[in-house]
Motif scaffolding. Structure first.
Motif, PDB file in Angstrom:
ATOM      1  N   PHE A 237      42.153  25.151 141.313  1.00 26.68           N
ATOM      2  CA  PHE A 237      42.552  23.785 141.013  1.00 26.68           C
ATOM      3  C   PHE A 237      43.841  23.762 140.190  1.00 26.68           C
ATOM      4  O   PHE A 237      44.751  22.973 140.477  1.00 26.68           O
ATOM      5  CB  PHE A 237      41.436  23.064 140.252  1.00 26.68           C
TER       6      PHE A 237
ATOM      7  N   ARG B 177      47.291  22.058 141.179  1.00 21.81           N
ATOM      8  CA  ARG B 177      47.865  21.003 140.337  1.00 21.81           C
ATOM      9  C   ARG B 177      49.334  21.280 140.035  1.00 21.81           C
ATOM     10  O   ARG B 177      50.186  20.389 140.101  1.00 21.81           O
ATOM     11  CB  ARG B 177      47.071  20.901 139.031  1.00 21.81           C
TER      12      ARG B 177
ATOM     13  N   THR C 244      51.503  20.363 142.927  1.00 20.85           N
ATOM     14  CA  THR C 244      51.741  18.928 143.116  1.00 20.85           C
ATOM     15  C   THR C 244      52.900  18.439 142.262  1.00 20.85           C
ATOM     16  O   THR C 244      53.523  17.421 142.561  1.00 20.85           O
ATOM     17  CB  THR C 244      50.504  18.083 142.739  1.00 20.85           C
TER      18      THR C 244
ATOM     19  N   LEU D 140      47.805  13.423 137.410  1.00 23.44           N
ATOM     20  CA  LEU D 140      46.850  13.750 138.462  1.00 23.44           C
ATOM     21  C   LEU D 140      45.540  12.999 138.252  1.00 23.44           C
ATOM     22  O   LEU D 140      44.900  12.559 139.224  1.00 23.44           O
ATOM     23  CB  LEU D 140      46.609  15.262 138.496  1.00 23.44           C
TER      24      LEU D 140
ATOM     25  N   LEU E  48      43.866  10.627 141.040  1.00 23.82           N
ATOM     26  CA  LEU E  48      42.532  10.910 141.594  1.00 23.82           C
ATOM     27  C   LEU E  48      41.479   9.899 141.163  1.00 23.82           C
ATOM     28  O   LEU E  48      40.398   9.835 141.761  1.00 23.82           O
ATOM     29  CB  LEU E  48      42.081  12.316 141.169  1.00 23.82           C
TER      30      LEU E  48
ATOM     31  N   VAL F 229      39.851  16.369 134.421  1.00 20.14           N
ATOM     32  CA  VAL F 229      40.867  17.221 135.050  1.00 20.14           C
ATOM     33  C   VAL F 229      41.008  18.530 134.276  1.00 20.14           C
ATOM     34  O   VAL F 229      41.115  19.608 134.869  1.00 20.14           O
ATOM     35  CB  VAL F 229      42.219  16.478 135.138  1.00 20.14           C
TER      36      VAL F 229
ATOM     37  N   VAL G  98      43.935  17.005 146.408  1.00 23.61           N
ATOM     38  CA  VAL G  98      44.979  17.702 145.651  1.00 23.61           C
ATOM     39  C   VAL G  98      45.823  18.560 146.594  1.00 23.61           C
ATOM     40  O   VAL G  98      47.048  18.645 146.451  1.00 23.61           O
ATOM     41  CB  VAL G  98      44.379  18.553 144.518  1.00 23.61           C
TER      42      VAL G  98
END
Length: 410
Positions: free
Chosen positions: A5, A9, A12, A19, A23, A30, A48
């Motif tokens: 994750f 992240r 992105t 984020l 989301l 997060v 994501v």
């Protein structure tokens, strides 16, 4: 160890706060996913992944392509994108700079690493070569001595082992219509001018390019005293002139133009600013120990007649050059917080603004890496203006006027 994750992240280009908003989860949740405390649902990971692979918004294409060498976070790329160019190749060796570059230039193309390991034929054909190359020492020996030893002279010998050699070999192999090179102002004086003479002779005499050189201060566009040498070259004779530059008077911009207002007129951003008034986080305020050290250091050098020391600024000031060492103590640019309060560093967002980048610019790395990246970057508005005046001359070389074509065919 980074979780899947956290890696996604970073790709992105979003902060944890951004984020979370994207989301629809809390920022705390997060962070749990980032650290591996809990695992996100498949639907979250899929979302994501989608954000990480989101393509870049298209820009109007003016008709020229370019490559971006020693790209950093893409400051020169941004300038030539805005001029309507299309980037076809990028090289940057630093993995953290690559993250920031990819977060802001989403063309889904892999970034090449060490340019010294890239074969020239693996680089696509291009119209402009753009490079903010590092300056390494050049060793210059007499041509007669090299001839006596049976050694090659010219750029293939005099610049061998320097990163400028990689710029020269790519220009030599691809013969782009033009190039733009950027470096520190002192490049002209390095080694009593010998270094710059090798560069000039390589580009102008050996490779046959028409050369135009100018030092430009970012103070025309930003409240920062940042002088950089700009080297522009064209494969064919042109009517290019630095007189076409449209530079606002120096000093019009002040620090208040880039500092967080701390009055609630902007939204809080991550850990940079907090609370309803979006005040700068106390983490950027110098500790008593560091502030005392910097004052003592300045006093010592002042007594010795030297000019070394910290640079304290307020809203109506301009500042010194932001450097890659800013993360160490922030001494070159400290923001006054009023009587009785220790000064603070700039936040990474303020550094981005100082370099002429919009607030939409994504900063997916730690503060330490961000300070290094912005300190190594270029002032984008300066090079946007240079790209603007270069473009028509590049297009003339690529598509000469009808009269010129008739003369060539006669």
């Amino acid at each position: 160890m980074a979780t899947e994750f956290s890696k996604l992240r970073l790709q992105t280009g979003c902060t944890a706060e951004q984020l979370a908003a994207e989301l629809g989860y809390s920022e705390r949740q997060v962070y749990r996913w980032e650290t591996g405390e809990t695992k996100p649902r498949k639907a979250v990971l899929d979302r994501v992944r989608d954000l990480a692979g989101r393509p870049a918004e298209p820009v109007p294409f003016a008709g020229f392509t370019f490559i971006d060498l020693f790209a950093g976070i893409g400051g020169l790329r941004t300038a030539f994108d805005d001029a309507g160019g299309r980037c076809v190749f990028t090289s940057e060796w630093d993995k953290y700079a690559q993250l920031t570059y990819q977060a802001n230039h989403r063309d889904n193309r892999q970034i090449a690493g060490d340019i010294t390991e890239v074969h020239v034929m693996d680089i696509p054909a291009h119209d402009i070569l753009v490079a903010g190359f590092p300056c390494q020492p050049f060793s210059i020996a007499g041509v007669s001595k090299k001839n006596a030893l049976g050694r090659q002279h010219g750029f293939k010998d005099e610049t061998q082992g320097t990163l400028f050699f990689d710029v020269a070999r790519i220009i030599d192999a691809h013969r782009p219509a033009a190039f733009l090179l950027e470096n520190v102002k002192n490049l002209q004086n390095h080694d009593r001018g010998r270094t710059f003479e090798v560069i000039r002779r390589t580009l102008e005499d050996e490779l046959g390019y028409e050369l135009h050189v100018r030092v430009i201060n970012a103070r025309h566009f930003s409240p920062q005293n940042r002088e950089r040498i700009v080297i522009v070259g064209f494969r064919e004779p042109t009517a290019f002139s630095w007189d076409a530059l449209e530079l606002p008077p120096e000093g019009l911009r002040r620090m208040r133009d880039i500092l967080h207002p701390e009055d609630g007129s902007e939204a809080p951003e991550g850990h940079y600013t907090v609370g309803e008034r979006a005040e700068v986080s106390e983490k950027y305020t110098l500790t008593d120990k560091l502030w005392a050290y910097l004052q003592g250091y300045a006093d010592k050098h002042r007594a010795a007649g030297n000019g070394f020391g910290f640079g304290l600024v307020g809203p109506d000031d301009t500042c010194r050059t932001l450097s890659a060492r800013y993360f160490k103590d922030g001494s070159e640019i400290l923001v006054s917080r009023g009587k009785g309060r220790n000064p603070r560093r700039l936040t990474p967002r303020e550094c981005a603004r100082l370099m002429g980048l919009p607030d939409s610019f994504r900063i997916p790395v730690s503060d330490t890496q961000a300070y290094k990246q912005f300190g190594n970057s270029v002032a984008v508005p300066v090079f946007r203006e240079v790209a603007r005046i270069m473009t028509p001359h590049v297009l003339d070389i690529l598509s000469p006027p009808q009269e010129s074509r008739l003369k060539q065919s006669a």
